[in-house]
Scaffold this motif. Structure first.
Motif, short mmCIF file in Angstrom:
data_model
loop_
_atom_site.label_atom_id
_atom_site.label_comp_id
_atom_site.label_asym_id
_atom_site.label_seq_id
_atom_site.Cartn_x
_atom_site.Cartn_y
_atom_site.Cartn_z
N ASN A 25 8.43 -12.76 8.98
CA ASN A 25 8.44 -12.62 10.47
C ASN A 25 7.51 -11.97 12.14
O ASN A 25 7.89 -11.22 12.68
CB ASN A 25 9.62 -12.95 11.33
N THR A 26 6.25 -11.00 10.95
CA THR A 26 5.59 -9.71 11.91
C THR A 26 4.84 -10.26 13.16
O THR A 26 4.83 -9.47 13.94
CB THR A 26 4.60 -9.74 11.01
N GLY A 27 4.65 -11.48 13.25
CA GLY A 27 3.94 -12.60 14.44
C GLY A 27 2.35 -11.59 14.19
O GLY A 27 1.89 -11.72 14.90
N ALA A 48 3.76 5.04 12.67
CA ALA A 48 3.81 4.66 13.75
C ALA A 48 2.84 3.88 14.39
O ALA A 48 3.66 3.12 15.38
CB ALA A 48 2.96 5.80 13.94
N LEU A 49 2.21 3.08 13.15
CA LEU A 49 1.40 1.64 13.76
C LEU A 49 2.54 0.68 14.32
O LEU A 49 1.94 0.52 15.36
CB LEU A 49 0.46 1.54 12.76
N SER A 50 3.33 0.59 13.40
CA SER A 50 4.68 -0.35 13.40
C SER A 50 5.15 0.04 14.90
O SER A 50 5.45 -1.03 15.40
CB SER A 50 5.29 -0.31 12.58
N LYS A 54 5.46 -2.39 17.78
CA LYS A 54 6.22 -2.54 18.99
C LYS A 54 6.63 -2.80 20.49
O LYS A 54 7.01 -3.97 21.23
CB LYS A 54 7.35 -2.38 18.24
N GLU A 55 5.46 -1.49 20.87
CA GLU A 55 6.48 -1.20 22.02
C GLU A 55 4.84 -1.88 22.72
O GLU A 55 5.70 -2.51 24.00
CB GLU A 55 5.62 0.97 22.80
N LEU A 56 4.26 -2.15 22.41
CA LEU A 56 2.87 -3.04 22.99
C LEU A 56 3.45 -4.99 23.12
O LEU A 56 2.99 -5.26 24.30
CB LEU A 56 1.53 -3.01 22.43
N SER A 60 4.07 -6.26 26.88
CA SER A 60 3.86 -7.45 26.80
C SER A 60 4.33 -8.27 27.77
O SER A 60 4.33 -9.28 27.89
CB SER A 60 3.06 -8.05 26.04
N ASP A 61 6.32 -8.81 26.61
CA ASP A 61 6.71 -9.06 27.06
C ASP A 61 7.38 -9.25 28.83
O ASP A 61 7.43 -10.04 29.49
CB ASP A 61 7.97 -9.20 26.23
#
Length: 71
Positions: A25-27, A48-50, A54-56, A60-61
Motif C-alpha cells: 500500500n505504498t500508493g 531518506a527518499l521514503s 512521506k513529508e510531501l 499535500s494533504d
C-alpha cells in the motif's frame, strides 16, 4: 538479442516491484516507482527518499485540507 532480453528483464523486475508496492500500500504508481528505483540506483538513500515522500504527502494533504476548508 541481448538488448531485447535485458529490456524484458527490466520490465519484469519493474512489474514485480509494482506488485510488491501495491501489496505494501505504498500508493506509488509505475512512474513514481520507476523514479524512486532510478534515484536509488544513483545512490540516494532509500530511507531518506521514503521520508521525503512521506513529508510531501503530508504537506499535500494539509494543503488540500486547507483549500477545501476555504471553499
Amino acid at each position: 538479442m541481448a538488448s531485447a532480453q535485458n529490456l524484458n528483464a527490466v520490465r519484469e523486475t519493474m512489474d514485480v516491484l509494482l506488485e510488491i508496492s501495491k501489496l505494501l500500500n505504498t500508493g506509488l504508481d509505475m512512474e513514481s516507482l520507476s523514479i524512486c528505483v532510478r534515484l536509488c540506483e544513483q545512490g540516494i538513500n532509500p530511507e531518506a527518499l521514503s521520508s521525503v515522500i512521506k513529508e510531501l504527502r503530508k504537506a499535500s494533504d494539509a494543503f488540500k485540507a486547507s483549500e477545501s476548508s476555504t471553499n
